[in-house]
Design a protein around this motif. Sequence first.
Motif, PDB file in Angstrom:
ATOM      1  N   TRP A  73       0.830  -1.196   0.000  1.00 17.84           N
ATOM      2  CA  TRP A  73       0.000   0.000   0.000  1.00 17.84           C
ATOM      3  C   TRP A  73       0.866   1.249   0.000  1.00 17.84           C
ATOM      4  CZ3 TRP A  73      -3.969  -1.408   4.395  1.00 17.84           C
ATOM      5  CH2 TRP A  73      -4.867  -2.360   3.908  1.00 17.84           C
ATOM      6  N   ASP A  75       0.100   5.475  -0.696  1.00 21.07           N
ATOM      7  CA  ASP A  75      -0.711   6.604  -1.148  1.00 21.07           C
ATOM      8  C   ASP A  75       0.212   7.626  -1.790  1.00 21.07           C
ATOM      9  OD1 ASP A  75      -3.393   5.909  -0.275  1.00 21.07           O
ATOM     10  OD2 ASP A  75      -2.615   6.095   1.761  1.00 21.07           O
ATOM     11  N   SER A  76      -0.200   8.183  -2.921  1.00 19.14           N
ATOM     12  CA  SER A  76       0.663   9.115  -3.644  1.00 19.14           C
ATOM     13  C   SER A  76       0.625  10.540  -3.083  1.00 19.14           C
ATOM     14  CB  SER A  76       0.263   9.156  -5.129  1.00 19.14           C
ATOM     15  OG  SER A  76      -1.086   9.593  -5.273  1.00 19.14           O
ATOM     16  N   TYR A 106       4.711   7.127   4.567  1.00 17.70           N
ATOM     17  CA  TYR A 106       4.966   6.392   3.328  1.00 17.70           C
ATOM     18  C   TYR A 106       5.766   5.122   3.600  1.00 17.70           C
ATOM     19  CZ  TYR A 106       5.993   5.472  -1.569  1.00 17.70           C
ATOM     20  OH  TYR A 106       6.086   4.889  -2.809  1.00 17.70           O
ATOM     21  N   LEU A 205      -7.285  13.101   1.068  1.00 16.05           N
ATOM     22  CA  LEU A 205      -6.877  11.918   1.823  1.00 16.05           C
ATOM     23  C   LEU A 205      -6.939  12.259   3.305  1.00 16.05           C
ATOM     24  CD1 LEU A 205      -5.536   9.053   1.991  1.00 16.05           C
ATOM     25  CD2 LEU A 205      -3.321  10.248   1.965  1.00 16.05           C
ATOM     26  N   GLY A 225      -8.471   6.976   4.169  1.00 18.14           N
ATOM     27  CA  GLY A 225      -8.389   6.854   2.722  1.00 18.14           C
ATOM     28  C   GLY A 225      -9.001   8.058   2.046  1.00 18.14           C
ATOM     29  N   LEU A 226      -9.234   7.949   0.758  1.00 17.43           N
ATOM     30  CA  LEU A 226      -9.808   9.053  -0.006  1.00 17.43           C
ATOM     31  C   LEU A 226     -11.290   9.259   0.300  1.00 17.43           C
ATOM     32  CD1 LEU A 226      -8.130   8.413  -3.481  1.00 17.43           C
ATOM     33  CD2 LEU A 226      -7.482  10.093  -1.739  1.00 17.43           C
TER      34      LEU A 226
END
Length: 267
Positions: A73, A75-76, A106, A205, A225-226
């Motif tokens: 996992w 997230d960008s 991250y 996010l 999350g989003l």
Amino acid sequence: MIRHPPRAARFLALALAAGAVLATGACSNGSDAATSTSSRSAKTLTQGEAETALINATDLEGNWTRVNDAATWRDSLPIGKVDAAQFFTDSKTTAADCQKLLNVLYGDALLGKPSGASAVAGFSGGSDGARMLYQVADYDRGQLDSSLAWLKTLPVKCDQFTVTGKDGSTRTAQVIETSLPKAGDSRQGLRLTLQGPVGGKPATLTLDLAAVRLGTNAIAVTNGGLGGTEADSTQQAVTLGTQRLKDVLAGKTPGQHDPALKDRAWR
């Protein structure tokens, strides 16, 4: 005729006696606290115990499912550079702290690198499609205390800041403190919100971050999350997860807990 000691002498004697009582009480309290903490700290988790201390999907209300790809996992939105110029005071230090927060998220290392056993479980689903990463690990005590103290400073240092992505896009970040159940020896809760483009479209996010220390061991939770975050699930993970870790440290097999624990407020 009975001769009494001079008033000054009597006062000195009383003062010394009171001081002795206070000193004895202080030593007793400090010893009890030290014994309580050291008894837990002396227990080092084995790899098997760390895995046993992980929560299960059944500990969480909602449509949560344990997954096997949590290690992949990423997230960008947290990827980018924090510019020191946006901060008015201690700009370099503050920017470094905000950058560190993004980096540890991250790298899935909210409390730094464990010194001993470590186990991680990932869950997906929830009512808003959130994802939860749950870790149990053994740490160096000094590092663990420093990490928790550092997390506590972030709502002030990093309350609002911007991040520039590799593509030049700008993300707006906010960090606030959140309350956690009264679990473990010490704890810290945060909520990070990042707004920016994902796939060319605006997105937000939201992540709940929670850390609880128990001796030299700790649990760390990242949830969100989003689609937002489920605060209730974070609370449940902290409450039931700390109890599971206590059971394991005490040499007990974690059992089924009262379902009411999921809904009770520890505030």
